[in-house]
Each structure stands twice: as C-alpha cells, then as structure tokens.
Design an enzyme around this catalytic site. Structure first.
Site, PDB file in Angstrom:
ATOM      1  N   GLU A  42      37.283  50.767  42.822  1.00 36.86           N
ATOM      2  CA  GLU A  42      38.023  49.610  42.336  1.00 36.86           C
ATOM      3  C   GLU A  42      39.422  50.059  41.949  1.00 36.86           C
ATOM      4  O   GLU A  42      39.658  50.410  40.783  1.00 36.86           O
ATOM      5  CB  GLU A  42      37.336  49.016  41.098  1.00 36.86           C
ATOM      6  CG  GLU A  42      36.267  48.037  41.404  1.00 36.86           C
ATOM      7  CD  GLU A  42      36.160  46.938  40.356  1.00 36.86           C
ATOM      8  OE1 GLU A  42      35.656  45.876  40.701  1.00 36.86           O
ATOM      9  OE2 GLU A  42      36.580  47.136  39.202  1.00 36.86           O
TER      10      GLU A  42
ATOM     11  N   SER B  53      39.625  41.860  43.917  1.00 32.94           N
ATOM     12  CA  SER B  53      40.039  40.631  44.609  1.00 32.94           C
ATOM     13  C   SER B  53      39.237  40.357  45.882  1.00 32.94           C
ATOM     14  O   SER B  53      39.771  39.820  46.854  1.00 32.94           O
ATOM     15  CB  SER B  53      41.545  40.662  44.916  1.00 32.94           C
ATOM     16  OG  SER B  53      42.285  40.726  43.724  1.00 32.94           O
TER      17      SER B  53
ATOM     18  N   HIS C  39      34.230  50.728  34.108  1.00 33.00           N
ATOM     19  CA  HIS C  39      35.143  49.730  34.670  1.00 33.00           C
ATOM     20  C   HIS C  39      36.556  49.959  34.122  1.00 33.00           C
ATOM     21  O   HIS C  39      36.718  50.366  32.964  1.00 33.00           O
ATOM     22  CB  HIS C  39      34.646  48.324  34.292  1.00 33.00           C
ATOM     23  CG  HIS C  39      35.380  47.246  35.026  1.00 33.00           C
ATOM     24  ND1 HIS C  39      36.622  46.812  34.645  1.00 33.00           N
ATOM     25  CD2 HIS C  39      35.066  46.552  36.148  1.00 33.00           C
ATOM     26  CE1 HIS C  39      37.034  45.882  35.494  1.00 33.00           C
ATOM     27  NE2 HIS C  39      36.104  45.710  36.408  1.00 33.00           N
TER      28      HIS C  39
ATOM     29  N   ASN D 201      30.482  40.380  38.492  1.00 30.40           N
ATOM     30  CA  ASN D 201      30.925  40.802  37.165  1.00 30.40           C
ATOM     31  C   ASN D 201      31.632  39.602  36.521  1.00 30.40           C
ATOM     32  O   ASN D 201      32.781  39.320  36.833  1.00 30.40           O
ATOM     33  CB  ASN D 201      31.884  41.997  37.321  1.00 30.40           C
ATOM     34  CG  ASN D 201      32.486  42.438  36.003  1.00 30.40           C
ATOM     35  OD1 ASN D 201      32.050  41.982  34.937  1.00 30.40           O
ATOM     36  ND2 ASN D 201      33.479  43.322  36.056  1.00 30.40           N
ATOM     37  N   TRP D 202      30.893  38.914  35.658  1.00 27.65           N
ATOM     38  CA  TRP D 202      31.458  37.698  35.055  1.00 27.65           C
ATOM     39  C   TRP D 202      32.515  38.023  33.989  1.00 27.65           C
ATOM     40  O   TRP D 202      33.190  37.136  33.502  1.00 27.65           O
ATOM     41  CB  TRP D 202      30.346  36.866  34.417  1.00 27.65           C
ATOM     42  CG  TRP D 202      29.457  36.138  35.396  1.00 27.65           C
ATOM     43  CD1 TRP D 202      29.488  36.231  36.775  1.00 27.65           C
ATOM     44  CD2 TRP D 202      28.427  35.193  35.084  1.00 27.65           C
ATOM     45  NE1 TRP D 202      28.535  35.407  37.316  1.00 27.65           N
ATOM     46  CE2 TRP D 202      27.864  34.755  36.307  1.00 27.65           C
ATOM     47  CE3 TRP D 202      27.916  34.680  33.889  1.00 27.65           C
ATOM     48  CZ2 TRP D 202      26.821  33.821  36.358  1.00 27.65           C
ATOM     49  CZ3 TRP D 202      26.875  33.753  33.949  1.00 27.65           C
ATOM     50  CH2 TRP D 202      26.342  33.330  35.169  1.00 27.65           C
ATOM     51  N   LYS D 203      32.610  39.262  33.601  1.00 27.97           N
ATOM     52  CA  LYS D 203      33.538  39.672  32.527  1.00 27.97           C
ATOM     53  C   LYS D 203      33.303  38.803  31.280  1.00 27.97           C
ATOM     54  O   LYS D 203      32.152  38.507  30.968  1.00 27.97           O
ATOM     55  CB  LYS D 203      34.975  39.624  33.032  1.00 27.97           C
ATOM     56  CG  LYS D 203      35.134  40.445  34.322  1.00 27.97           C
ATOM     57  CD  LYS D 203      36.545  40.711  34.713  1.00 27.97           C
ATOM     58  CE  LYS D 203      36.562  41.557  35.992  1.00 27.97           C
ATOM     59  NZ  LYS D 203      37.883  41.909  36.442  1.00 27.97           N
TER      60      LYS D 203
ATOM     61  N   GLY E 109      34.578  40.018  40.772  1.00 29.07           N
ATOM     62  CA  GLY E 109      34.923  39.429  39.479  1.00 29.07           C
ATOM     63  C   GLY E 109      35.192  37.942  39.618  1.00 29.07           C
ATOM     64  O   GLY E 109      34.268  37.124  39.685  1.00 29.07           O
ATOM     65  N   GLY E 110      36.459  37.579  39.706  1.00 27.80           N
ATOM     66  CA  GLY E 110      36.881  36.172  39.717  1.00 27.80           C
ATOM     67  C   GLY E 110      36.093  35.293  40.672  1.00 27.80           C
ATOM     68  O   GLY E 110      35.657  34.195  40.300  1.00 27.80           O
TER      69      GLY E 110
ATOM     70  N   GLY F 177      45.313  43.849  37.281  1.00 30.60           N
ATOM     71  CA  GLY F 177      45.684  43.990  38.692  1.00 30.60           C
ATOM     72  C   GLY F 177      46.719  43.003  39.179  1.00 30.60           C
ATOM     73  O   GLY F 177      47.252  42.190  38.427  1.00 30.60           O
TER      74      GLY F 177
ATOM     75  N   GLU G  15      38.690  48.002  33.011  1.00 31.30           N
ATOM     76  CA  GLU G  15      38.999  47.267  31.782  1.00 31.30           C
ATOM     77  C   GLU G  15      38.377  47.928  30.553  1.00 31.30           C
ATOM     78  O   GLU G  15      38.829  47.701  29.431  1.00 31.30           O
ATOM     79  CB  GLU G  15      38.555  45.798  31.941  1.00 31.30           C
ATOM     80  CG  GLU G  15      39.497  45.056  32.885  1.00 31.30           C
ATOM     81  CD  GLU G  15      38.868  43.900  33.633  1.00 31.30           C
ATOM     82  OE1 GLU G  15      37.761  43.474  33.267  1.00 31.30           O
ATOM     83  OE2 GLU G  15      39.499  43.441  34.602  1.00 31.30           O
TER      84      GLU G  15
HETATM   85  P1  PGA Z   1      38.104  40.763  40.716  1.00 28.39           P
HETATM   86  O1  PGA Z   1      37.408  41.755  39.705  1.00 28.39           O
HETATM   87  O2  PGA Z   1      37.118  40.503  41.831  1.00 28.39           O
HETATM   88  O3  PGA Z   1      38.384  39.541  39.895  1.00 28.39           O
HETATM   89  O4  PGA Z   1      39.331  41.423  41.211  1.00 28.39           O
HETATM   90  C1  PGA Z   1      36.624  42.820  40.137  1.00 28.39           C
HETATM   91  C2  PGA Z   1      36.259  43.647  38.941  1.00 28.39           C
HETATM   92  O5  PGA Z   1      37.139  43.883  38.100  1.00 28.39           O
HETATM   93  O6  PGA Z   1      35.110  44.071  38.800  1.00 28.39           O
END
Ligand code: PGA
Length: 241
Positions: free
Chosen positions: A163, A204, A94, A7-9, A224-225, A173, A96
């Site tokens: 999540e 994470s 999600h 998930n590149w956001k 994500g990250g 988070g 967010e």
């Molecule tokens: P993260 O994000 O791996 O950066 O914690 C996961 C997500 O929000 O899908």
C-alpha cells in the site's frame, strides 16, 4: 486463494449505516462467484458484533490489535477479545497507524501475537514512500519494513499488502492508484523476500481499476473508500474472481 479485504476505517459514523452496508454486501455476495476468493470485512471495533451478526458469506477482520496479551492498556483491544467475535484476520502496520507512531518493532510484536492466536495477519508495507520516487528507493523502504516486521516469523500464513501511502484515496494519499506496472514490479520484489506470502495491493482500488492489478503475484486487494459502497465493492470482488 485470493483475498479481498474491506477496510472501513473509522466509517460509517452511525450504526444504522453500518447495518445497511453489511446487509447490502451480504445480499450482493449471494450473486457473486467466489469459490476462489476469501472476502473479509474489517469494520471499526465497535461494529464487530453487528457485522458478525449480519454477515455469513464473508469473514470478519479487525483494523488493529494490541501487542500485549492482557493487562492495563487503556484503549487497546487484545487478540483474545477479537476472537470472541470470530475475528479471523487483522490488518497490521497500516500507514494510518504507522503515521500515529507505530514502529516496525511494535508491528512485529502484533504479528506474532495474532499468529499465536491463530488469527491471520495482513501486514501493510509502503508507508514512507513517495509518489515519483525511484523504484530503488521504494524497494529499500519496503525491504526494511519486511525485514523488521517479519523478524522471527516465516512468510507462510501471512498476507502482505503493498500500500504505497501516496496512493491511498483519502487522508494521507493522493487518491490516485499506483500503476499496475509499478505494483507488479514491487510485488515481484516482495515475493523475492517473502516467497510464501500472499501479496495484495491497496491504494484507491475501485471497480474500474481493480482488474488491472490482478496478476500472478497479486492475489487480491485491500479496499478502503470503495468498500463503503456495496455495489462498488462487489464489482471489485468480481474483478478478482
Ligand atoms: P483506499 O484505502 O482504498 O481508500 O485508498 C486503502 C487503505 O488505506 O487500506
């Protein structure tokens, strides 16, 4: 089949960086055993054509979709439009997006619309939970999100991502992943409600901790990250393969 979804956001900011990342992931995938794995990249909408063009060893995902089939909905993207780019997976619900006001009812509509189009939904649950909260309280929140989110829908052809919002690495988070024990406990609970769904964990996940989450109930990760660094993302894939 396990699934690892990036998930590149709203990153990377520039087209050149997105191209570089995509090429690095594609080249890395050549070296990784992935028979039992589905790899999905979910870039920002505007990078979908680019990623479609440079990615052949993974599938394409989107981070959101409109709950409407078509019409005057400024800023929305429909399932039909996603299909023009061979998008096969969509993240729905999600944290967010829930934080921006998405309700369980809207999430349910989105799941239904993508299923009608043969696109595979990844339903995220865990928004509204708090670090240190009792497992019973967390289960109550998850149960409600599943009941409303899956209303009128079976649990086949569906992935549920647990999540916990507090475990996400940036933004909402703390940057600290949930413990594998906690994740296993909640996964078992989700399984009892949606027995046919595939359950994955997000929050994470990185190269170091990924292997600790893999168990019979956890069939992959939403990343994500760590998905923004190709080498890190590839290590996570290896941990699940
Ligand atoms: P993260 O994000 O791996 O950066 O914690 C996961 C997500 O929000 O899908």
């Amino acid at each position: 089949m396990k699934i690892i979804m990036a998930n590149w956001k709203m990153t990377p900011p520039a087209l050149g960086e997105a191209r570089r990342l995509c090429i690095q992931v594609e080249q890395g995938l050549l070296q990784v055993a992935r028979d039992n794995l589905t790899i999905v990249l979910a870039p920002p909408f505007v990078f979908l054509p680019l990623v479609q063009h440079c990615l052949h060893l993974a599938h394409l995902g989107a981070q959101n979709v409109s709950a409407e089939e078509q019409g005057p909905y400024t800023g929305e993207i429909s399932a039909t439009q996603l299909q023009q780019f061979n998008v096969e997976y969509v993240i729905i619900g999600h944290s967010e997006r829930r934080a921006l006001g998405e309700s369980d009812k809207l999430i349910n509509q989105k799941i239904k619309i993508v299923m009608r189009h043969g696109i595979y939904p990844i339903l995220c649950v865990g928004f509204g939970t708090k670090k240190g909260q009792s497992v019973a309280a967390i289960k109550t929140i998850i149960k409600k999100q599943l009941r409303l989110g899956l209303s009128g829908i079976g649990s086949t052809k569906l992935t549920i991502a647990y999540e916990p919002v507090w475990a996400i690495s940036r933004g909402l988070g703390t940057g600290k992943a949930a413990t594998p024990k906690h994740v296993a406990e909640i996964a078992e609970f989700i399984k009892s409600i949606a027995p046919q769904a595939r359950i994955i964990y997000g929050g994470s996940v990185d190269a170091k901790n990924a292997a600790s989450f893999a168990n019979e109930n956890i069939q992959g990760a939403l990343v994500g990250g760590a998905s923004l660094v190709a080498s890190e993302f590839l290590e996570i894939i290896k941990a699940f393969s």
